[in-house]
Design a protein around this motif. Structure first.
Motif, PDB file in Angstrom:
ATOM      1  N   PHE A  84     -48.928 -58.919  70.619  1.00 64.21           N
ATOM      2  CA  PHE A  84     -48.040 -59.746  69.801  1.00 64.21           C
ATOM      3  C   PHE A  84     -48.889 -60.336  68.689  1.00 64.21           C
ATOM      4  O   PHE A  84     -49.892 -61.010  68.947  1.00 64.21           O
ATOM      5  N   GLY A  85     -48.508 -60.090  67.446  1.00 65.80           N
ATOM      6  CA  GLY A  85     -49.325 -60.473  66.299  1.00 65.80           C
ATOM      7  C   GLY A  85     -49.266 -61.933  65.902  1.00 65.80           C
ATOM      8  O   GLY A  85     -50.102 -62.402  65.139  1.00 65.80           O
ATOM      9  N   ASN A  86     -48.292 -62.705  66.383  1.00 63.34           N
ATOM     10  CA  ASN A  86     -48.142 -64.118  66.033  1.00 63.34           C
ATOM     11  C   ASN A  86     -48.064 -64.329  64.519  1.00 63.34           C
ATOM     12  O   ASN A  86     -48.590 -65.286  63.976  1.00 63.34           O
ATOM     13  N   ARG A  87     -47.380 -63.412  63.835  1.00 61.01           N
ATOM     14  CA  ARG A  87     -47.249 -63.514  62.370  1.00 61.01           C
ATOM     15  C   ARG A  87     -46.471 -64.761  61.949  1.00 61.01           C
ATOM     16  O   ARG A  87     -46.670 -65.280  60.862  1.00 61.01           O
ATOM     17  N   GLU A  88     -45.619 -65.235  62.841  1.00 62.10           N
ATOM     18  CA  GLU A  88     -44.837 -66.440  62.543  1.00 62.10           C
ATOM     19  C   GLU A  88     -45.706 -67.696  62.579  1.00 62.10           C
ATOM     20  O   GLU A  88     -45.318 -68.742  62.102  1.00 62.10           O
ATOM     21  N   ARG A  89     -46.844 -67.596  63.207  1.00 66.20           N
ATOM     22  CA  ARG A  89     -47.823 -68.686  63.362  1.00 66.20           C
ATOM     23  C   ARG A  89     -47.223 -69.920  64.057  1.00 66.20           C
ATOM     24  O   ARG A  89     -47.587 -71.051  63.750  1.00 66.20           O
ATOM     25  N   ILE A  90     -46.323 -69.671  64.994  1.00 67.23           N
ATOM     26  CA  ILE A  90     -45.756 -70.778  65.765  1.00 67.23           C
ATOM     27  C   ILE A  90     -46.631 -71.066  66.984  1.00 67.23           C
ATOM     28  O   ILE A  90     -46.832 -72.218  67.349  1.00 67.23           O
ATOM     29  N   LEU A  91     -47.190 -70.008  67.577  1.00 66.60           N
ATOM     30  CA  LEU A  91     -48.074 -70.185  68.730  1.00 66.60           C
ATOM     31  C   LEU A  91     -49.470 -70.572  68.237  1.00 66.60           C
ATOM     32  O   LEU A  91     -49.819 -70.317  67.078  1.00 66.60           O
ATOM     33  N   PRO A  92     -50.265 -71.183  69.096  1.00 68.56           N
ATOM     34  CA  PRO A  92     -51.628 -71.553  68.684  1.00 68.56           C
ATOM     35  C   PRO A  92     -52.411 -70.322  68.196  1.00 68.56           C
ATOM     36  O   PRO A  92     -52.281 -69.230  68.762  1.00 68.56           O
ATOM     37  N   ALA A  93     -53.199 -70.514  67.151  1.00 66.70           N
ATOM     38  CA  ALA A  93     -53.981 -69.412  66.577  1.00 66.70           C
ATOM     39  C   ALA A  93     -54.996 -68.903  67.598  1.00 66.70           C
ATOM     40  O   ALA A  93     -55.707 -69.689  68.232  1.00 66.70           O
ATOM     41  N   GLN A  94     -55.026 -67.608  67.751  1.00 63.55           N
ATOM     42  CA  GLN A  94     -55.963 -66.929  68.642  1.00 63.55           C
ATOM     43  C   GLN A  94     -56.409 -65.642  67.957  1.00 63.55           C
ATOM     44  O   GLN A  94     -55.775 -65.185  67.002  1.00 63.55           O
ATOM     45  N   SER A  95     -57.457 -65.040  68.487  1.00 64.13           N
ATOM     46  CA  SER A  95     -57.926 -63.775  67.913  1.00 64.13           C
ATOM     47  C   SER A  95     -56.906 -62.671  68.190  1.00 64.13           C
ATOM     48  O   SER A  95     -56.142 -62.738  69.153  1.00 64.13           O
ATOM     49  N   TYR A 108     -55.021 -61.264  71.628  1.00 58.78           N
ATOM     50  CA  TYR A 108     -54.952 -62.287  72.675  1.00 58.78           C
ATOM     51  C   TYR A 108     -53.563 -62.335  73.320  1.00 58.78           C
ATOM     52  O   TYR A 108     -53.428 -62.409  74.531  1.00 58.78           O
ATOM     53  N   TYR A 109     -52.510 -62.276  72.489  1.00 62.83           N
ATOM     54  CA  TYR A 109     -51.138 -62.380  72.988  1.00 62.83           C
ATOM     55  C   TYR A 109     -50.530 -60.998  73.229  1.00 62.83           C
ATOM     56  O   TYR A 109     -50.763 -60.061  72.461  1.00 62.83           O
ATOM     57  N   ARG A 110     -49.706 -60.918  74.297  1.00 62.81           N
ATOM     58  CA  ARG A 110     -48.946 -59.715  74.610  1.00 62.81           C
ATOM     59  C   ARG A 110     -47.483 -60.101  74.772  1.00 62.81           C
ATOM     60  O   ARG A 110     -47.179 -61.197  75.205  1.00 62.81           O
ATOM     61  N   GLU A 111     -46.584 -59.194  74.441  1.00 60.41           N
ATOM     62  CA  GLU A 111     -45.158 -59.521  74.531  1.00 60.41           C
ATOM     63  C   GLU A 111     -44.460 -58.674  75.589  1.00 60.41           C
ATOM     64  O   GLU A 111     -44.839 -57.531  75.839  1.00 60.41           O
ATOM     65  N   TYR A 112     -43.443 -59.280  76.188  1.00 57.16           N
ATOM     66  CA  TYR A 112     -42.660 -58.635  77.243  1.00 57.16           C
ATOM     67  C   TYR A 112     -41.180 -58.911  76.981  1.00 57.16           C
ATOM     68  O   TYR A 112     -40.804 -60.026  76.637  1.00 57.16           O
ATOM     69  N   THR A 113     -40.356 -57.897  77.163  1.00 54.12           N
ATOM     70  CA  THR A 113     -38.921 -58.005  76.913  1.00 54.12           C
ATOM     71  C   THR A 113     -38.218 -58.676  78.084  1.00 54.12           C
ATOM     72  O   THR A 113     -38.459 -58.335  79.241  1.00 54.12           O
TER      73      THR A 113
END
Length: 145
Positions: free
Chosen positions: A84-95, A98-103
């Motif tokens: 998960f790229g966190n392009r919205e920048r709502i979640l805390p910034a990470q490298s 770091y984040y993975r997404e699940y449906t």
């Protein structure tokens, strides 16, 4: 005034016996304690600033996915577990990575729908840093581990 404490003790005993039935027996009344102070957990996660939610607040489909994340699958969709790229920048910034997404399947949808659980950290089965979105990344709530 050397005997004042004893006088108070006698006076206290006399008052107690006056309050009890006159059968000569003394009974002990249970002490009522004020309710224990319950520690209020914060409403928002101090790290992300997002509101907390418990696993039980997830929809039933989300609770199932949350359990599967801890087991490492199997997952219903091929895109589950992708970065998960966190392009919205709502979640805390990470490298990156770091984040993975699940449906989280939406019953009324014929495709994956808008609901997701996003988890970060290592190992990939970690659920210590997870978030839920019901509106395809527009808003998130932190899932209390």
């Amino acid at each position: 005034m050397k005997f004042a404490p004893i006088r108070l003790l006698v006076l206290g005993a006399a008052l107690l016996s006056a309050c009890h039935p006159s059968d000569g027996k003394t009974t002990t009344q249970p002490q009522t304690r004020p309710p224990a102070q319950t520690r209020q957990q914060p409403q928002t996660d101090p790290q992300s600033g997002l509101r907390w939610m418990s696993v039980t607040e997830l929809p039933a489909e989300g609770q199932k996915v949350y359990v599967l994340i801890g087991k490492g699958g199997p997952f219903r969709y091929s895109k589950d577990g992708v970065t998960f790229g966190n392009r919205e920048r709502i979640l805390p910034a990470q490298s990156r990575g770091y984040y993975r997404e699940y449906t989280v399947k939406t019953p009324s949808e014929s495709d994956r729908g808008p609901r997701r659980i996003i988890c970060g950290g290592q190992p990939v089965t970690s659920r210590a840093d997870c978030y839920y979105t019901a509106d395809h990344y527009t808003s998130f709530r932190r899932i209390r581990p």
